[in-house]
Design an enzyme around this catalytic site. Structure first.
Site, PDB file in Angstrom:
ATOM      1  N   ILE A  23       0.816  -1.221   0.000  1.00  0.00           N
ATOM      2  CA  ILE A  23       0.000   0.000   0.000  1.00  0.00           C
ATOM      3  C   ILE A  23       0.844   1.263   0.000  1.00  0.00           C
ATOM      4  O   ILE A  23       0.350   2.350  -0.218  1.00  0.00           O
ATOM      5  CB  ILE A  23      -1.014   0.037   1.172  1.00  0.00           C
ATOM      6  N   GLY A  24       2.111   1.148   0.237  1.00  0.00           N
ATOM      7  CA  GLY A  24       2.946   2.345   0.213  1.00  0.00           C
ATOM      8  C   GLY A  24       4.407   1.974   0.370  1.00  0.00           C
ATOM      9  O   GLY A  24       4.744   0.945   0.948  1.00  0.00           O
ATOM     10  N   LYS A  25       5.236   2.821  -0.202  1.00  0.00           N
ATOM     11  CA  LYS A  25       6.665   2.565  -0.129  1.00  0.00           C
ATOM     12  C   LYS A  25       7.340   3.862   0.254  1.00  0.00           C
ATOM     13  O   LYS A  25       7.073   4.903  -0.354  1.00  0.00           O
ATOM     14  CB  LYS A  25       7.144   2.120  -1.509  1.00  0.00           C
ATOM     15  N   GLY A  26       8.174   3.837   1.271  1.00  0.00           N
ATOM     16  CA  GLY A  26       8.923   5.027   1.646  1.00  0.00           C
ATOM     17  C   GLY A  26      10.400   4.733   1.473  1.00  0.00           C
ATOM     18  O   GLY A  26      10.780   3.672   0.958  1.00  0.00           O
ATOM     19  N   SER A  27      11.229   5.667   1.921  1.00  0.00           N
ATOM     20  CA  SER A  27      12.659   5.439   1.742  1.00  0.00           C
ATOM     21  C   SER A  27      13.211   4.441   2.769  1.00  0.00           C
ATOM     22  O   SER A  27      14.325   3.948   2.624  1.00  0.00           O
ATOM     23  CB  SER A  27      13.401   6.765   1.834  1.00  0.00           C
ATOM     24  N   HIS A  28      12.431   4.154   3.812  1.00  0.00           N
ATOM     25  CA  HIS A  28      12.944   3.241   4.836  1.00  0.00           C
ATOM     26  C   HIS A  28      12.196   1.935   4.940  1.00  0.00           C
ATOM     27  O   HIS A  28      12.614   1.043   5.660  1.00  0.00           O
ATOM     28  CB  HIS A  28      12.938   3.928   6.205  1.00  0.00           C
ATOM     29  N   GLY A  29      11.078   1.840   4.255  1.00  0.00           N
ATOM     30  CA  GLY A  29      10.329   0.595   4.371  1.00  0.00           C
ATOM     31  C   GLY A  29       9.140   0.546   3.439  1.00  0.00           C
ATOM     32  O   GLY A  29       8.784   1.538   2.801  1.00  0.00           O
ATOM     33  N   VAL A  31       5.025  -0.723   3.125  1.00  0.00           N
ATOM     34  CA  VAL A  31       3.862  -0.977   3.985  1.00  0.00           C
ATOM     35  C   VAL A  31       2.868  -1.864   3.220  1.00  0.00           C
ATOM     36  O   VAL A  31       2.542  -1.593   2.066  1.00  0.00           O
ATOM     37  CB  VAL A  31       3.205   0.351   4.408  1.00  0.00           C
ATOM     38  N   ASP A 163       9.583  14.974  10.707  1.00  0.00           N
ATOM     39  CA  ASP A 163       9.215  14.688   9.313  1.00  0.00           C
ATOM     40  C   ASP A 163       7.724  14.963   9.080  1.00  0.00           C
ATOM     41  O   ASP A 163       7.026  14.161   8.458  1.00  0.00           O
ATOM     42  CB  ASP A 163       9.579  13.237   8.967  1.00  0.00           C
TER      43      ASP A 163
HETATM   44  N1  ATP Z   1      -0.991   2.678   8.558  1.00  0.00           N
HETATM   45  C1  ATP Z   1      -1.011   2.858   7.247  1.00  0.00           C
HETATM   46  N2  ATP Z   1      -2.130   2.608   6.545  1.00  0.00           N
HETATM   47  C2  ATP Z   1      -2.163   2.807   5.216  1.00  0.00           C
HETATM   48  N3  ATP Z   1      -1.111   3.235   4.474  1.00  0.00           N
HETATM   49  C3  ATP Z   1       0.027   3.499   5.121  1.00  0.00           C
HETATM   50  C4  ATP Z   1       0.146   3.318   6.533  1.00  0.00           C
HETATM   51  N4  ATP Z   1       1.414   3.678   6.895  1.00  0.00           N
HETATM   52  C5  ATP Z   1       2.036   4.046   5.776  1.00  0.00           C
HETATM   53  N5  ATP Z   1       1.228   3.938   4.703  1.00  0.00           N
HETATM   54  C6  ATP Z   1       1.582   4.263   3.314  1.00  0.00           C
HETATM   55  O1  ATP Z   1       2.915   3.861   3.077  1.00  0.00           O
HETATM   56  C7  ATP Z   1       3.722   4.982   2.663  1.00  0.00           C
HETATM   57  C8  ATP Z   1       5.106   4.820   3.233  1.00  0.00           C
HETATM   58  O2  ATP Z   1       5.038   4.760   4.647  1.00  0.00           O
HETATM   59  P1  ATP Z   1       6.033   5.582   5.553  1.00  0.00           P
HETATM   60  O3  ATP Z   1       5.973   7.012   5.164  1.00  0.00           O
HETATM   61  O4  ATP Z   1       5.730   5.289   6.973  1.00  0.00           O
HETATM   62  O5  ATP Z   1       7.408   4.919   5.120  1.00  0.00           O
HETATM   63  P2  ATP Z   1       8.861   5.516   5.269  1.00  0.00           P
HETATM   64  O6  ATP Z   1       9.821   4.609   4.576  1.00  0.00           O
HETATM   65  O7  ATP Z   1       9.136   5.745   6.716  1.00  0.00           O
HETATM   66  O8  ATP Z   1       8.708   6.891   4.498  1.00  0.00           O
HETATM   67  P3  ATP Z   1       9.725   8.122   4.358  1.00  0.00           P
HETATM   68  O9  ATP Z   1      10.365   7.964   3.023  1.00  0.00           O
HETATM   69  O10 ATP Z   1       8.809   9.319   4.413  1.00  0.00           O
HETATM   70  O11 ATP Z   1      10.666   8.045   5.497  1.00  0.00           O
HETATM   71  C9  ATP Z   1       2.960   6.201   3.175  1.00  0.00           C
HETATM   72  O12 ATP Z   1       3.196   7.343   2.388  1.00  0.00           O
HETATM   73  C10 ATP Z   1       1.512   5.756   3.079  1.00  0.00           C
HETATM   74  O13 ATP Z   1       1.030   5.994   1.779  1.00  0.00           O
END
Ligand code: ATP
Length: 394
Positions: A23-29, A31, A163
């Site tokens: 459902i989502g991808k960030g730079s650290h993980g 989801v 952030d």
């Molecule tokens: N609890 C959740 N329910 C639904 N979608 C989520 C949830 N947590 C995160 N996501 C989705 O996943 C994406 C990435 O999550 P998150 O920002 O926590 O990852 P990250 O790797 O820490 O990101 P960043 O690059 O900002 O550090 C979010 O932008 C969001 O779209």
């Protein structure tokens, strides 16, 4: 105590972390949505965050980078529950990769970033105002601004999120905004401000997202809650203008740099999101949105000392903003008028505007000259009014 989820069950619930569940991808993980059948075909969906694998060394062997996720688990598990902060449900251990996964509530309505910049229908002004207030309350609670801590909660350290951005504001099934992604968060009690550099107990290197990053946060030692206040100000500008915080296709690149002079010159209508009718079409909404822009301008001040605390922001908003989400504007204006008449009659109440409650649902929250801040339940009962009471008093 954080609950422990069985890893095998998480594998099953995410279809072995199938790409269709991403459902989502960030730079650290990444989801994933995990679906558990609880009983009689009833299902529960949770979100699972898995740390990133990074390629390392000459032979490009994969290594799991879980430092941010471990930090997020540590911070979230220490926080008391807050309706505007993502809820940690537990963790799980992947023994093959020797890392932990974070299990949290699933936010089905996506991020504020998508609502502002991707959705076909831009949000209404009332939705924007409501979201700003919800995020302000979340950040205030991180900064320790909540004065009335329920008895079962321990007082907690001041936390700097570092952030705050529209991608990290997510909406639940009722469109309530919650602050997420605590990977960069720092508990000020845990760091020794005298020692910069990596390692436990030391102040981490300055970090954040360009566009939201406080220009005064130039060294690890400049870490403070004011960094979040700056990012919050940028977020408010983004919400009101509907513009991206960085836009290289325009003559300006940073939203804060573009908007701050316009606010100083009171050219507020040049900032409003033009995809929706101007908020000035309604007196109450117009004054509320103008108020938001003045708050944002003080938050993005380059003089850190001029920035308000998040308690000031929430207190100021509760004192002046009209919540326009539950009732039509005419009704809130009408109720405000009724309340004024009552206040004149009852001198006792004249100095203490607090809150009008309508069948237990707050619609206008007004506080003048009152320094006590807190959520709705903090307001003393005697200053609450139901719609029926107000109409009878009319
Ligand atoms: N609890 C959740 N329910 C639904 N979608 C989520 C949830 N947590 C995160 N996501 C989705 O996943 C994406 C990435 O999550 P998150 O920002 O926590 O990852 P990250 O790797 O820490 O990101 P960043 O690059 O900002 O550090 C979010 O932008 C969001 O779209």
């Amino acid at each position: 105590m954080v609950a422990e989820f069985d890893y095998e069950e998480l594998l099953k619930a995410t279809g072995n972390f199938s790409p269709s569940r991403l459902i989502g991808k960030g730079s650290h993980g990444s989801v994933y949505a995990a679906k558990f059948i609880i009983r009689n075909n009833e299902s529960l969906i949770v979100a699972v965050k898995k740390p990133q694998q990074i390629l390392h060394g000459h032979d490009h062997h994969a290594r799991t980078d879980d430092s941010n996720l471990e930090n997020e688990i540590r911070v979230l598990s220490a926080l008391p529950e807050n309706p505007h902060i993502i809820k940690l449900l537990g963790t799980s251990h992947d023994s093959a990769r020797n890392c932990r996964l974070l299990v949290m509530e699933f936010m089905p309505n996506g991020s504020l970033h998508d609502l502002l910049h991707v959705a076909e229908t831009p949000p209404s002004w009332s939705k924007r105002v409501e979201t700003v207030l919800q995020i302000a309350k979340a950040v205030r609670s991180l900064h320790g601004g909540v004065v009335a801590v329920p008895p079962h909660h321990q007082p907690y350290s001041v936390i700097v999120h570092r952030d705050i951005k529209s991608e990290n504001v997510l909406f639940d099934s009722d469109w309530v905004a919650k602050l997420a992604d605590f990977g960069l968060a720092v508990a000020l009690d845990d760091v020794d401000s005298a020692s910069d550099g990596p390692g436990p107990g030391q102040v981490p290197a300055a970090a954040g997202t360009i566009g939201y990053l406080d220009p005064c946060y130039t060294a690890p030692s400049k870490l403070s809650t004011k960094n979040d206040v700056f990012s919050f100000g940028v977020l408010v500008l983004e919400i009101v203008s509907g513009r991206k915080v960085m836009d290289v296709s325009r003559s300006w690149t940073s939203l804060a740099e573009w908007a701050a002079p316009l606010i100083r010159e009171r050219r507020l209508d040049e900032i409003y999101d033009t995809r929706v009718p101007s908020p000035d079409g309604d007196v109450a909404v117009g004054s509320t949105v103008r108020e938001l822009l003045y708050v944002a301008a003080s938050c993005v001040s380059l003089e850190e000392d001029c920035r308000p605390s998040m308690s000031d922001v929430v207190g100021g908003m509760l004192g002046r903003l009209v919540r326009v989400d539950r009732f039509p504007i005419w009704m809130t204006s009408f109720l405000r008028g009724v309340m004024l008449v009552r206040i004149k009659r009852r001198k006792k109440l004249a100095k203490r505007w607090r809150q009008i409650k309508c069948d237990e649902a707050p619609i206008i929250e007004c506080r003048q000259g009152v320094t006590q801040y807190g959520d709705d339940h903090d307001v003393p009962k005697r200053n609450r009014f139901t719609l029926r009471e107000l109409l009878l008093a009319g």
